[in-house]
Design a protein around this motif. Structure first.
Motif, short mmCIF file in Angstrom:
data_model
loop_
_atom_site.label_atom_id
_atom_site.label_comp_id
_atom_site.label_asym_id
_atom_site.label_seq_id
_atom_site.Cartn_x
_atom_site.Cartn_y
_atom_site.Cartn_z
N UNK A 305 -0.12 10.79 -5.72
CA UNK A 305 -1.12 11.86 -5.74
C UNK A 305 -1.88 11.74 -7.06
N UNK A 306 -3.16 11.33 -7.03
CA UNK A 306 -3.90 11.13 -8.28
C UNK A 306 -4.07 12.42 -9.09
N UNK A 307 -4.03 13.58 -8.43
CA UNK A 307 -4.19 14.83 -9.17
C UNK A 307 -3.00 15.10 -10.08
N UNK A 308 -1.87 14.44 -9.83
CA UNK A 308 -0.68 14.60 -10.66
C UNK A 308 -0.47 13.43 -11.61
N UNK A 309 -1.43 12.52 -11.66
CA UNK A 309 -1.28 11.31 -12.48
C UNK A 309 -2.15 11.43 -13.73
N UNK A 310 -1.54 11.60 -14.91
CA UNK A 310 -2.35 11.73 -16.13
C UNK A 310 -2.96 10.40 -16.59
N UNK A 311 -2.54 9.28 -16.00
CA UNK A 311 -3.02 7.98 -16.44
C UNK A 311 -4.23 7.47 -15.65
N UNK A 312 -4.53 8.06 -14.49
CA UNK A 312 -5.62 7.56 -13.66
C UNK A 312 -6.93 7.68 -14.43
N UNK A 313 -7.72 6.61 -14.53
CA UNK A 313 -8.93 6.65 -15.36
C UNK A 313 -10.01 7.56 -14.80
N UNK A 314 -10.05 7.76 -13.49
CA UNK A 314 -11.07 8.62 -12.89
C UNK A 314 -10.42 9.35 -11.71
N UNK A 315 -10.12 10.64 -11.92
CA UNK A 315 -9.36 11.38 -10.93
C UNK A 315 -10.12 11.53 -9.61
N UNK A 316 -11.48 11.66 -9.67
CA UNK A 316 -12.24 11.86 -8.44
C UNK A 316 -12.14 10.66 -7.50
N UNK A 317 -11.93 9.47 -8.07
CA UNK A 317 -11.87 8.26 -7.26
C UNK A 317 -10.43 7.84 -6.92
N UNK A 318 -9.45 8.61 -7.36
CA UNK A 318 -8.05 8.27 -7.05
C UNK A 318 -7.79 8.42 -5.55
N UNK A 319 -7.01 7.50 -5.00
CA UNK A 319 -6.69 7.49 -3.57
C UNK A 319 -5.24 7.93 -3.39
N UNK A 320 -5.03 9.04 -2.71
CA UNK A 320 -3.67 9.52 -2.45
C UNK A 320 -3.11 8.81 -1.22
N UNK A 321 -1.80 8.59 -1.23
CA UNK A 321 -1.13 7.97 -0.08
C UNK A 321 0.33 8.37 -0.09
N UNK A 322 0.99 8.07 1.02
CA UNK A 322 2.41 8.38 1.17
C UNK A 322 3.20 7.11 1.42
N UNK A 323 4.48 7.22 1.20
CA UNK A 323 5.38 6.08 1.43
C UNK A 323 5.24 5.61 2.88
#
Length: 620
Positions: A305-323
């Motif tokens: 979940x990119x919203x919970x990742x402090x390292x992602x360089x651009x949160x708006x472009x983060x792609x969430x996925x599941x196992x």
């Protein structure tokens, strides 16, 4: 070393939580993170100020309007000396000559001539509103930003004017011109020109931004500069090929960008549509030769979940996925942050999303486990501090064994595979005791024995009168069994009543070669061996329902489990899914025996009609 790396990550994370290094220029984000620009209100105040000043100076300036000489403008003189070259009726020879003469003028002198011409035109007007409009134009022309932009325009125009005539010379050329115009009009605008600007090589880029097509780029601040930090696959910027990482943005549609925060740039570009004109200083980095990247398909073995990742360089472009999700990785240019699409979302996801790269994710998972292990070790020291030396030594050994992180699951490369008609994939049913997977297997075997079969197990016990070797069991000696077990030939094995039992890969392969579907009920620890056996199993997890529903189902079978037994079944299922869920191809929640059976049949039948994702290593 690990601790120092983690401290660096934590410092970086805290900084990014306050202000991300990158910002998607036109993707929607949280409104609270966008810095609103007071540009519009300030602009209106300046207009009102100009109008007040005009009213005060109108009477004074009107006295000297006859002192303005229209012949003071060199541009007007040029036009007066060439009466055949006008706006309404130009000829190519005269126009080319006039263009060369006009372009040879100094840009700053031309701006001064333009101001002189506007002042002359203002005094020729009698309408008050028109005079005020001209005054506003004069104020704009007098600005330094306009002069800089006009200098670029003059340099580009001078080069363009000497290339070719602006109108066709023959009828055939005119037809070709119209055909080219129609062709270009049907495509997106993407233009680029290079010139000199205040001693810097600048690039003028025009892109067409449609309402439903994002630009697809991120920007970052470097002191007062705004730099293109990432070009995202699928956007207009990537398709044009005109924006590059490291380009400095000076202006967008004439609006100065230097000194602005990335949030202001994001806010500005979100409001823009149509043709976007970028004034850029090209990156000094050597751009690698363009090469076509192959798409890599991977299965994710963790939730993200990119919203919970402090390292992602651009949160708006983060792609969430599941196992278990299949991801199509289309760019690994940044080894730490890949660009990917989620399987099935390509049509609804115009831009690629950012996901953690494999090595980056493995590294931080290692750090997490190291911290967890050290925390447990500290707790263990407190717990066994008063124990004996023997107990203390045993506990330390157990803790040290858990620090081997060489096999951390992140992604596995996948390929599509369609099973042959005469070689069916074995079906492995996984689930805790009393989840119903044994009952489902027996039901399949009883309904269609010609289609389904089980692998004949091996045992070291003595054969009985009614049994036949190879039908109920393969009866072997204990030394032979142990030899095969050491050679890794058994998918699973165990000992009961001083006799060894096991299911071998050869038994499963025998069923597969016969053209039938081999049904297996296995423990999760057997999956690793089965997956490396080249048998290409299809793994289905049979999950139990809620505790109350599970009690009802077991009661219909004459079972009366205790509440703690029901709780243990559900907890065991959660543990299996957490530890081995990345190996499951499908999951069936056994709420009711009939729907669960029909869903199992549907999944098995689908293997004959649809290709399935399997590890690429299986096809090598």
């Amino acid at each position: 070393m690990i601790t120092s790396h983690m401290n660096g990550y934590v410092q970086e994370a805290s900084g990014q939580a306050k202000n991300h290094r990158e910002r998607a220029v036109d993707c929607p984000g949280e409104e609270s993170s966008i810095v609103k620009s007071p540009r519009s209100s300030a602009h209106m105040e300046r207009i009102q100020h100009y109008q007040e000043e005009l009213r005060k100076r109108r009477e004074e300036e009107s006295r000297g309007k006859h002192d303005i000489d229209p012949n003071a403008s060199l541009r007007l003189k040029k036009l007066a000396q060439n009466p055949k070259v006008g706006i309404d009726n130009p000829t190519f020879e005269g126009k080319e000559k006039a263009t060369k003469e006009i372009c040879s003028l100094d840009p700053l002198a031309e701006v001064a001539e333009l101001l002189q011409a506007l002042k002359w035109a203002q005094h020729c007007l009698h309408d008050t509103q028109s005079q005020q409009d001209v005054e506003l134009v004069m104020q704009l022309v007098a600005k330094e930003d306009f002069r800089n932009a006009f200098a670029i325009y003059s340099a580009v125009s001078q080069q363009m004017a000497m290339v070719s005539p602006t109108s066709p010379l023959t009828a055939q050329a005119e037809d070709l011109c119209m055909e080219a115009h129609d062709t270009v009009a049907g495509h997106e605008i993407a233009e680029e020109s290079v010139s000199q600007y205040l001693g810097e090589t600048v690039k003028l880029v025009r892109l067409q931004k449609a309402r439903d097509t994002p630009l697809g780029a991120t920007v970052r601040n470097d002191m007062d500069s705004v730099l293109v930090s990432r070009v995202v696959k699928g956007g207009a910027a990537e398709k044009s090929g005109l924006l590059s990482e490291g380009d400095e943005i000076l202006e967008i549609n004439g609006i100065s960008i230097r000194g602005k925060h990335v949030n202001e740039v994001h806010d500005l570009l979100q409001q823009m549509q149509g043709t976007l004109t970028f004034l850029l200083i090209p990156s000094s980095q050597i751009k690698p030769a363009a090469h076509r990247q192959t798409v890599m398909h991977v299965r994710a073995y963790f939730d993200y979940d990119p919203s919970d990742d402090p390292f992602v360089p651009c949160r708006e472009l983060g792609l969430s996925f599941q196992k278990g999700d299949i991801l199509h990785v289309i760019s690994q240019d940044d080894p730490n942050w890949w660009q990917a699409y989620r399987d099935g979302d390509e049509d609804n996801q115009p831009l690629a999303g950012l996901i953690p790269g494999k090595s980056f994710q493995q590294h931080r998972e290692t750090l997490k486990r190291t911290i967890t292990d050290r925390s447990r070790e500290q707790q263990g020291k407190i717990w066994y501090a008063k124990k004996g030396r023997k107990q203390r030594k045993k506990t330390v050994t157990t803790l040290n064994r858990n620090t081997d992180f060489d096999d951390i699951p992140t992604y596995e490369e996948m390929s599509l595979y369609h099973q042959p008609a005469n070689r069916k994939r074995p079906i492995a049913l996984i689930g805790p005791t009393n989840s119903g997977h044994d009952e489902l297997r027996r039901r399949l075997l009883s309904i269609e024995p010609e289609k389904f079969a089980v692998a004949v197990p091996y045992t070291t016990r003595n054969i009985r009168i009614h049994e036949r070797n190879g039908r109920e069991y393969h009866f072997v000696s204990r030394p032979a069994f142990e030899t095969d077990l050491a050679a890794g030939k058994f998918i699973e094995s165990g000992e009961f009543g001083k006799n060894l039992y096991g299911t071998s890969t050869d038994s499963v392969r025998h069923v597969v070669n016969s053209g039938r579907i081999c049904l297996l009920c296995l423990h999760t620890r057997s999956l690793q061996i089965l997956r490396t056996s080249n048998l290409k199993p299809y793994v289905i997890f049979i999950a139990p329902p809620s505790q109350e529903r599970l009690r009802t189902l077991l009661a219909t079978e004459g079972k009366t489990p205790k509440p703690e037994d029901l709780k243990e079944i559900i907890e065991k299922a959660r543990e299996m899914e957490h530890d081995f869920g990345h190996f499951f191809d499908a999951t069936i929640v056994n709420m009711d025996p009939d729907p669960a059976f029909y869903e199992l049949r549907r999944l098995i039948d689908k293997l004959d009609t649809e290709p399935q994702w399997v590890p690429t290593s299986w096809l090598c």
